[in-house]
Design a protein around this motif. Structure first.
Motif, PDB file in Angstrom:
ATOM      1  N   ASP A  85     -12.365 -18.947  62.754  1.00 53.76           N
ATOM      2  CA  ASP A  85     -11.680 -18.952  64.415  1.00 53.76           C
ATOM      3  C   ASP A  85     -10.840 -19.997  64.373  1.00 53.76           C
ATOM      4  OD1 ASP A  85     -13.405 -16.641  64.660  1.00 53.76           O
ATOM      5  OD2 ASP A  85     -14.969 -17.679  65.470  1.00 53.76           O
ATOM      6  N   ARG A  86     -11.079 -21.442  64.222  1.00 52.17           N
ATOM      7  CA  ARG A  86     -10.225 -22.264  64.622  1.00 52.17           C
ATOM      8  C   ARG A  86      -8.758 -22.267  64.022  1.00 52.17           C
ATOM      9  NH1 ARG A  86      -9.777 -25.280  68.428  1.00 52.17           N
ATOM     10  NH2 ARG A  86     -11.943 -25.940  68.314  1.00 52.17           N
ATOM     11  N   LEU A  87      -8.797 -21.653  62.696  1.00 47.48           N
ATOM     12  CA  LEU A  87      -7.476 -21.532  62.134  1.00 47.48           C
ATOM     13  C   LEU A  87      -6.686 -20.229  62.799  1.00 47.48           C
ATOM     14  CD1 LEU A  87      -8.654 -22.365  58.362  1.00 47.48           C
ATOM     15  CD2 LEU A  87      -6.958 -23.769  59.822  1.00 47.48           C
ATOM     16  N   ARG A  88      -7.451 -19.500  63.133  1.00 44.82           N
ATOM     17  CA  ARG A  88      -6.517 -17.987  63.595  1.00 44.82           C
ATOM     18  C   ARG A  88      -5.364 -18.442  64.370  1.00 44.82           C
ATOM     19  NH1 ARG A  88     -10.766 -15.506  64.548  1.00 44.82           N
ATOM     20  NH2 ARG A  88     -10.950 -14.662  62.374  1.00 44.82           N
ATOM     21  N   ASP A 127       4.415 -33.646  58.034  1.00 45.50           N
ATOM     22  CA  ASP A 127       4.879 -32.988  56.944  1.00 45.50           C
ATOM     23  C   ASP A 127       4.419 -31.266  57.272  1.00 45.50           C
ATOM     24  OD1 ASP A 127       6.030 -34.976  55.544  1.00 45.50           O
ATOM     25  OD2 ASP A 127       4.439 -35.155  53.896  1.00 45.50           O
ATOM     26  N   LEU A 128       3.256 -31.184  57.604  1.00 43.62           N
ATOM     27  CA  LEU A 128       2.841 -29.765  57.665  1.00 43.62           C
ATOM     28  C   LEU A 128       3.382 -29.051  58.898  1.00 43.62           C
ATOM     29  CD1 LEU A 128      -0.886 -29.745  56.639  1.00 43.62           C
ATOM     30  CD2 LEU A 128       0.976 -28.549  55.403  1.00 43.62           C
ATOM     31  N   THR A 129       3.613 -30.023  59.969  1.00 44.69           N
ATOM     32  CA  THR A 129       4.138 -29.286  61.293  1.00 44.69           C
ATOM     33  C   THR A 129       5.540 -29.514  61.642  1.00 44.69           C
ATOM     34  OG1 THR A 129       3.830 -31.669  62.227  1.00 44.69           O
ATOM     35  CG2 THR A 129       1.932 -30.085  62.430  1.00 44.69           C
ATOM     36  N   ALA A 130       6.487 -30.181  60.520  1.00 42.47           N
ATOM     37  CA  ALA A 130       7.945 -30.309  60.716  1.00 42.47           C
ATOM     38  C   ALA A 130       8.408 -28.797  60.578  1.00 42.47           C
ATOM     39  CB  ALA A 130       8.373 -31.134  59.320  1.00 42.47           C
ATOM     40  N   HIS A 131       9.403 -28.597  61.162  1.00 41.54           N
ATOM     41  CA  HIS A 131      10.096 -27.226  61.216  1.00 41.54           C
ATOM     42  C   HIS A 131      10.885 -27.216  59.862  1.00 41.54           C
ATOM     43  CE1 HIS A 131      11.946 -23.590  62.861  1.00 41.54           C
ATOM     44  NE2 HIS A 131      12.921 -23.807  62.050  1.00 41.54           N
ATOM     45  N   ARG A 132      10.735 -26.216  59.190  1.00 38.52           N
ATOM     46  CA  ARG A 132      11.324 -25.833  57.818  1.00 38.52           C
ATOM     47  C   ARG A 132      12.058 -24.568  57.883  1.00 38.52           C
ATOM     48  NH1 ARG A 132       9.823 -30.484  56.123  1.00 38.52           N
ATOM     49  NH2 ARG A 132       7.765 -30.693  55.166  1.00 38.52           N
ATOM     50  N   SER A 133      13.209 -24.779  57.383  1.00 36.94           N
ATOM     51  CA  SER A 133      14.111 -23.316  57.102  1.00 36.94           C
ATOM     52  C   SER A 133      13.556 -22.685  56.023  1.00 36.94           C
ATOM     53  CB  SER A 133      15.616 -23.775  57.040  1.00 36.94           C
ATOM     54  OG  SER A 133      16.289 -24.415  58.274  1.00 36.94           O
ATOM     55  N   GLY A 134      13.640 -21.175  56.390  1.00 38.63           N
ATOM     56  CA  GLY A 134      13.114 -20.344  55.322  1.00 38.63           C
ATOM     57  C   GLY A 134      14.034 -20.470  54.027  1.00 38.63           C
ATOM     58  N   ALA A 135      13.524 -20.107  53.225  1.00 37.42           N
ATOM     59  CA  ALA A 135      14.375 -19.989  51.710  1.00 37.42           C
ATOM     60  C   ALA A 135      14.174 -18.403  51.226  1.00 37.42           C
ATOM     61  CB  ALA A 135      13.949 -21.132  50.759  1.00 37.42           C
ATOM     62  N   THR A 136      15.036 -17.799  50.392  1.00 38.26           N
ATOM     63  CA  THR A 136      14.913 -16.736  49.854  1.00 38.26           C
ATOM     64  C   THR A 136      14.791 -17.058  48.357  1.00 38.26           C
ATOM     65  OG1 THR A 136      17.352 -16.467  49.179  1.00 38.26           O
ATOM     66  CG2 THR A 136      16.690 -15.879  51.403  1.00 38.26           C
ATOM     67  N   HIS A 137      14.395 -15.994  47.702  1.00 39.34           N
ATOM     68  CA  HIS A 137      14.419 -16.020  46.165  1.00 39.34           C
ATOM     69  C   HIS A 137      15.240 -16.520  45.528  1.00 39.34           C
ATOM     70  CE1 HIS A 137      15.596 -11.908  46.658  1.00 39.34           C
ATOM     71  NE2 HIS A 137      16.004 -12.038  45.452  1.00 39.34           N
ATOM     72  N   LEU A 152       2.203 -25.628  58.636  1.00 41.38           N
ATOM     73  CA  LEU A 152       0.845 -25.546  59.220  1.00 41.38           C
ATOM     74  C   LEU A 152       0.652 -23.921  59.727  1.00 41.38           C
ATOM     75  CD1 LEU A 152      -1.611 -27.114  59.849  1.00 41.38           C
ATOM     76  CD2 LEU A 152      -0.708 -27.314  61.933  1.00 41.38           C
ATOM     77  N   ARG A 153       1.692 -23.611  60.332  1.00 40.51           N
ATOM     78  CA  ARG A 153       1.244 -22.224  60.935  1.00 40.51           C
ATOM     79  C   ARG A 153       1.092 -21.233  59.802  1.00 40.51           C
ATOM     80  NH1 ARG A 153       5.029 -18.723  65.116  1.00 40.51           N
ATOM     81  NH2 ARG A 153       3.545 -17.021  65.446  1.00 40.51           N
ATOM     82  N   TRP A 154       1.902 -20.996  58.731  1.00 37.39           N
ATOM     83  CA  TRP A 154       1.683 -20.107  57.661  1.00 37.39           C
ATOM     84  C   TRP A 154       0.578 -20.342  57.025  1.00 37.39           C
ATOM     85  CZ3 TRP A 154       4.154 -16.951  60.185  1.00 37.39           C
ATOM     86  CH2 TRP A 154       5.483 -17.146  60.814  1.00 37.39           C
ATOM     87  N   ALA A 155       0.246 -21.624  56.615  1.00 37.76           N
ATOM     88  CA  ALA A 155      -0.877 -21.943  55.940  1.00 37.76           C
ATOM     89  C   ALA A 155      -2.232 -21.613  56.572  1.00 37.76           C
ATOM     90  CB  ALA A 155      -0.832 -23.632  55.568  1.00 37.76           C
ATOM     91  N   ALA A 156      -2.271 -21.833  58.002  1.00 33.19           N
ATOM     92  CA  ALA A 156      -3.333 -21.448  58.736  1.00 33.19           C
ATOM     93  C   ALA A 156      -3.693 -20.081  58.618  1.00 33.19           C
ATOM     94  CB  ALA A 156      -3.117 -21.972  60.256  1.00 33.19           C
ATOM     95  N   GLN A 157      -2.519 -19.285  58.646  1.00 31.51           N
ATOM     96  CA  GLN A 157      -2.805 -17.816  58.679  1.00 31.51           C
ATOM     97  C   GLN A 157      -3.017 -17.440  57.076  1.00 31.51           C
ATOM     98  OE1 GLN A 157       1.012 -15.964  59.627  1.00 31.51           O
ATOM     99  NE2 GLN A 157       0.585 -16.172  61.882  1.00 31.51           N
ATOM    100  N   ASP A 158      -2.733 -18.175  56.186  1.00 35.81           N
ATOM    101  CA  ASP A 158      -3.242 -17.765  54.715  1.00 35.81           C
ATOM    102  C   ASP A 158      -4.690 -18.099  54.831  1.00 35.81           C
ATOM    103  OD1 ASP A 158      -2.533 -17.120  52.037  1.00 35.81           O
ATOM    104  OD2 ASP A 158      -3.300 -18.922  51.390  1.00 35.81           O
ATOM    105  N   ALA A 159      -5.054 -19.150  55.081  1.00 32.63           N
ATOM    106  CA  ALA A 159      -6.572 -19.802  55.131  1.00 32.63           C
ATOM    107  C   ALA A 159      -7.292 -18.721  56.026  1.00 32.63           C
ATOM    108  CB  ALA A 159      -6.598 -20.932  55.632  1.00 32.63           C
ATOM    109  N   THR A 160      -7.128 -18.306  57.070  1.00 32.67           N
ATOM    110  CA  THR A 160      -7.737 -17.226  57.632  1.00 32.67           C
ATOM    111  C   THR A 160      -7.932 -16.133  56.868  1.00 32.67           C
ATOM    112  OG1 THR A 160      -6.850 -18.275  59.882  1.00 32.67           O
ATOM    113  CG2 THR A 160      -7.808 -16.052  59.963  1.00 32.67           C
ATOM    114  N   PHE A 161      -6.846 -15.498  56.358  1.00 35.81           N
ATOM    115  CA  PHE A 161      -7.140 -14.428  55.556  1.00 35.81           C
ATOM    116  C   PHE A 161      -7.915 -14.544  54.540  1.00 35.81           C
ATOM    117  CE2 PHE A 161      -5.751 -12.347  51.607  1.00 35.81           C
ATOM    118  CZ  PHE A 161      -5.772 -10.989  51.915  1.00 35.81           C
ATOM    119  N   ARG A 162      -7.798 -15.769  53.698  1.00 34.16           N
ATOM    120  CA  ARG A 162      -8.868 -15.976  52.518  1.00 34.16           C
ATOM    121  C   ARG A 162     -10.369 -16.221  52.937  1.00 34.16           C
ATOM    122  NH1 ARG A 162      -5.708 -16.115  48.268  1.00 34.16           N
ATOM    123  NH2 ARG A 162      -3.450 -16.679  48.627  1.00 34.16           N
TER     124      ARG A 162
END
Length: 174
Positions: A85-88, A127-137, A152-162
């Protein structure tokens, strides 16, 4: 084949030299150990040539939330649900609330982003909250994919899923 970092390797990287007299060292170590125990049943054991580059940020994100949120860190029945709930994070507003919550919790425990050069938890948070530019494969080896924005946003979503998979008895794909 890209090697996944093990939870043990990631946890070892989160061993910080915090002042022992403040109790922060023990509290942080407890948060990391709890995060490992919660994520272990749903942590991928192996991968093909592709994995989500957010994965290494999942453990420190969960540990930060456990460190600053006494309700989520409370052991026992319902801990995984409280943590999820906190990470969602679905919207930008929810992400902003999570970031603000963690920042305030760190400050309550004596960590200031103004002292990130000497405070490893403040540095981790920045480090987790800094804006990063996406990268492709095409830009990264092993088909790593970094998403645009704060990790942090994407890691929170991943953690919630797991963590939600824990409740369904799921196991991460291997």
């Amino acid at each position: 084949m890209t090697m996944l970092p093990t939870l043990s390797e990631l946890a070892d990287a989160l061993t910080y030299d915090l002042p022992p007299s403040s109790g922060r060292r023990e509290a942080w170590q407890s948060a990391v150990e709890t995060a490992v125990s919660l994520l272990e049943p749903v942590w991928p054991q192996k991968t093909d040539d592709f994995y989500d580059a957010d994965l290494p940020n999942t453990l420190p994100t969960v540990a930060l939330v456990l460190y600053v949120d006494e309700r989520a860190a409370e052991p026992g029945a319902g801990q995984a649900e409280r943590l999820a709930d906190r990470l969602r994070v679905v919207s930008a507003d929810q992400y902003s609330e999570l970031e603000t919550f963690i920042r305030a919790g760190l400050e309550l425990r004596g960590h200031s982003t103004e002292h990130a050069a000497t405070d490893p938890l403040a540095r981790l948070f920045l480090d987790l909250t800094a804006h990063r530019s996406g990268a492709t494969h095409m830009e990264l080896p092993g088909y790593l994919t970094l998403k645009d924005g704060p990790q942090l946003r994407w890691a929170a979503q991943d953690a919630t899923f797991r963590i939600e998979r824990l409740g369904s008895g799921g196991r991460a794909a291997s």
